[in-house]
Design an enzyme around this catalytic site. Structure first.
Site, PDB file in Angstrom:
ATOM      1  N   ASN A   9       0.875  -1.245  -0.080  1.00 45.88           N
ATOM      2  CA  ASN A   9       0.055  -0.102  -0.267  1.00 45.88           C
ATOM      3  C   ASN A   9       0.940   1.378  -0.008  1.00 45.88           C
ATOM      4  O   ASN A   9       1.600   1.521   0.819  1.00 45.88           O
ATOM      5  CB  ASN A   9      -0.907  -0.136   1.192  1.00 45.88           C
ATOM      6  CG  ASN A   9      -1.787   1.207   1.478  1.00 45.88           C
ATOM      7  OD1 ASN A   9      -1.819   2.147   0.417  1.00 45.88           O
ATOM      8  ND2 ASN A   9      -2.412   1.502   2.471  1.00 45.88           N
ATOM      9  N   TRP A  10       0.888   1.799  -1.191  1.00 48.45           N
ATOM     10  CA  TRP A  10       1.763   2.956  -1.366  1.00 48.45           C
ATOM     11  C   TRP A  10       1.347   4.396  -0.647  1.00 48.45           C
ATOM     12  O   TRP A  10       2.094   5.146  -0.719  1.00 48.45           O
ATOM     13  CB  TRP A  10       2.314   3.298  -2.714  1.00 48.45           C
ATOM     14  CG  TRP A  10       3.187   2.149  -3.181  1.00 48.45           C
ATOM     15  CD1 TRP A  10       3.830   1.330  -2.790  1.00 48.45           C
ATOM     16  CD2 TRP A  10       3.863   2.275  -4.569  1.00 48.45           C
ATOM     17  NE1 TRP A  10       4.793   0.541  -3.367  1.00 48.45           N
ATOM     18  CE2 TRP A  10       4.863   1.090  -4.638  1.00 48.45           C
ATOM     19  CE3 TRP A  10       3.543   3.037  -5.711  1.00 48.45           C
ATOM     20  CZ2 TRP A  10       5.529   0.924  -5.800  1.00 48.45           C
ATOM     21  CZ3 TRP A  10       4.267   2.732  -6.977  1.00 48.45           C
ATOM     22  CH2 TRP A  10       5.132   1.678  -7.047  1.00 48.45           C
ATOM     23  N   LYS A  11      -0.012   4.248  -0.182  1.00 50.06           N
ATOM     24  CA  LYS A  11      -0.481   5.448   0.384  1.00 50.06           C
ATOM     25  C   LYS A  11      -0.068   6.689  -0.540  1.00 50.06           C
ATOM     26  O   LYS A  11      -0.417   6.462  -1.768  1.00 50.06           O
ATOM     27  CB  LYS A  11       0.122   5.576   1.866  1.00 50.06           C
ATOM     28  CG  LYS A  11      -0.154   4.296   2.671  1.00 50.06           C
ATOM     29  CD  LYS A  11       0.220   4.594   4.170  1.00 50.06           C
ATOM     30  CE  LYS A  11       0.040   3.312   4.902  1.00 50.06           C
ATOM     31  NZ  LYS A  11       0.233   3.549   6.065  1.00 50.06           N
ATOM     32  N   HIS A  96      -9.474   1.382   4.868  1.00 48.71           N
ATOM     33  CA  HIS A  96      -7.951   1.615   5.720  1.00 48.71           C
ATOM     34  C   HIS A  96      -8.404   2.601   6.724  1.00 48.71           C
ATOM     35  O   HIS A  96      -9.110   3.782   6.829  1.00 48.71           O
ATOM     36  CB  HIS A  96      -7.213   2.119   4.709  1.00 48.71           C
ATOM     37  CG  HIS A  96      -5.711   1.998   5.307  1.00 48.71           C
ATOM     38  ND1 HIS A  96      -5.406   2.902   6.042  1.00 48.71           N
ATOM     39  CD2 HIS A  96      -4.822   1.011   5.104  1.00 48.71           C
ATOM     40  CE1 HIS A  96      -3.987   2.719   6.617  1.00 48.71           C
ATOM     41  NE2 HIS A  96      -3.544   1.520   5.717  1.00 48.71           N
ATOM     42  N   GLU A  98      -6.548   4.946   7.737  1.00 48.80           N
ATOM     43  CA  GLU A  98      -6.391   6.335   7.511  1.00 48.80           C
ATOM     44  C   GLU A  98      -7.539   7.139   7.009  1.00 48.80           C
ATOM     45  O   GLU A  98      -7.852   8.077   7.097  1.00 48.80           O
ATOM     46  CB  GLU A  98      -5.027   6.259   6.737  1.00 48.80           C
ATOM     47  CG  GLU A  98      -3.767   6.114   7.443  1.00 48.80           C
ATOM     48  CD  GLU A  98      -2.525   5.617   6.729  1.00 48.80           C
ATOM     49  OE1 GLU A  98      -2.779   5.445   5.555  1.00 48.80           O
ATOM     50  OE2 GLU A  98      -1.800   4.954   7.469  1.00 48.80           O
ATOM     51  N   GLU A 165      -5.245  -5.034  10.743  1.00 53.80           N
ATOM     52  CA  GLU A 165      -4.399  -3.738  10.767  1.00 53.80           C
ATOM     53  C   GLU A 165      -4.455  -3.062  12.158  1.00 53.80           C
ATOM     54  O   GLU A 165      -5.445  -2.087  12.366  1.00 53.80           O
ATOM     55  CB  GLU A 165      -4.336  -2.838   9.639  1.00 53.80           C
ATOM     56  CG  GLU A 165      -3.947  -3.530   8.220  1.00 53.80           C
ATOM     57  CD  GLU A 165      -3.454  -2.387   7.544  1.00 53.80           C
ATOM     58  OE1 GLU A 165      -2.147  -2.752   6.815  1.00 53.80           O
ATOM     59  OE2 GLU A 165      -4.029  -1.265   7.257  1.00 53.80           O
ATOM     60  N   GLY A 171       2.826   1.919  10.835  1.00 53.09           N
ATOM     61  CA  GLY A 171       3.996   3.136  10.461  1.00 53.09           C
ATOM     62  C   GLY A 171       4.704   3.648  12.014  1.00 53.09           C
ATOM     63  O   GLY A 171       5.258   4.632  11.951  1.00 53.09           O
ATOM     64  N   SER A 204       3.705  -2.447  10.338  1.00 49.04           N
ATOM     65  CA  SER A 204       5.036  -2.236  10.435  1.00 49.04           C
ATOM     66  C   SER A 204       5.611  -3.751  10.058  1.00 49.04           C
ATOM     67  O   SER A 204       6.527  -4.379  10.591  1.00 49.04           O
ATOM     68  CB  SER A 204       5.395  -2.114  12.068  1.00 49.04           C
ATOM     69  OG  SER A 204       5.270  -0.737  12.220  1.00 49.04           O
TER      70      SER A 204
END
Ligand code: 13P
Length: 244
Positions: A9-11, A96, A98, A165, A171, A204
């Site tokens: 997942n490159w965000k 997600h 975020e 997650e 992160g 992570s």
């Protein structure tokens, strides 16, 4: 047998030029990938066109990071499923943390997005997970079960990936201990009507912990943020040491 799915997942990282440069470094490692595992790159919308061309004929599947529930309409800033499938996108991340935390995503909108993805033939990767505070107050299971129940209301479980997650592990370098991740994923599987749904762990995941994570019997893959941005580290992750 459950499929293994390793997804990057490159965000909100990488321009299209950066994405193409990544592939130049990553592709040479692909010959080594065992054929029991699916490798997915969930890239920013703006990189999808270039990646679609570059990945044509390769084993890597293309993924997006969100999808709207309508097929078209006055929804400024959103992207519809037909816009993704036209480019050969196969997977899409939905819900997600975020998105939930910063953009007001709710269980209800997650459910709508899941339905739209499946209707278009995309495989959604549904993300669930608890905050640090919820974990500390013993709410991990109830939070995750409620997220699963609400998100999966009326959803076909044959074309689905779920990701556990824990938010506190994203992160932070503070990976969930692998046995604990395995325990939670096992509990999640018991909530599903289809026990063959692949369930990933995310938070992570790095080259130096992926083998231990992937050796857990309940864990069928990884959703990788930071460590998917460098060709060498993502290559090491997709080439984790197999347990089965
Ligand atoms: P990190 O691997 O950077 O912790 O991110 C995990 C994640 O959010 C993947 O969706």
């Amino acid at each position: 047998m459950r499929k293994i799915v390793i997804a990057g997942n490159w965000k909100m990282y990488k321009t299209q030029a950066d994405a193409v440069a990544f592939l130049q470094g990553f592709m040479p490692h692909l010959n080594d990938i065992a054929d029991d595992r699916e490798v997915v790159l969930c890239v920013p919308f703006t990189a999808l066109v270039g990646m679609s061309q570059s990945l044509h004929g390769s084993l890597i599947r293309l993924g997006a990071q969100n999808v709207h529930w309508e097929t078209a309409g006055a929804y400024t800033g959103e992207v519809a499923a037909p816009m993704l499938t036209e480019l050969g996108v196969r997977y899409v991340i939905v819900g997600h943390s975020e998105r939930r935390q910063y953009f007001g995503e709710t269980d209800e909108t997650v459910n709508l997005r899941l339905k739209a993805a499946q209707t278009a033939g995309l495989t959604p990767i549904l993300c669930v997970g608890e905050t640090k505070q919820q974990r500390d107050t013993g709410e991990t299971e109830s939070v995750i079960f409620s997220q699963l129940e609400n998100a999966l209301n009326g959803i076909d479980q044959t074309n689905l990936v779920v990701a556990y997650e824990p938010i506190w592990a994203i992160g932070t370098g503070d990976t969930c201990e692998s046995a604990e991740a395995n325990r939670v994923v096992g509990l999640m599987r018991a909530q599903l009507t289809n026990p063959d749904v692949p369930i990933q762990y995310g938070g992570s995941v790095k080259p130096d912990n992926v083998d231990e994570i992937m050796q857990q019997p309940e864990i069928d893959g990884a959703l990788v943020g930071g460590a998917s941005l460098q060709p060498n580290s993502f290559a090491r992750i997709v080439n984790f040491s197999a347990r089965r």
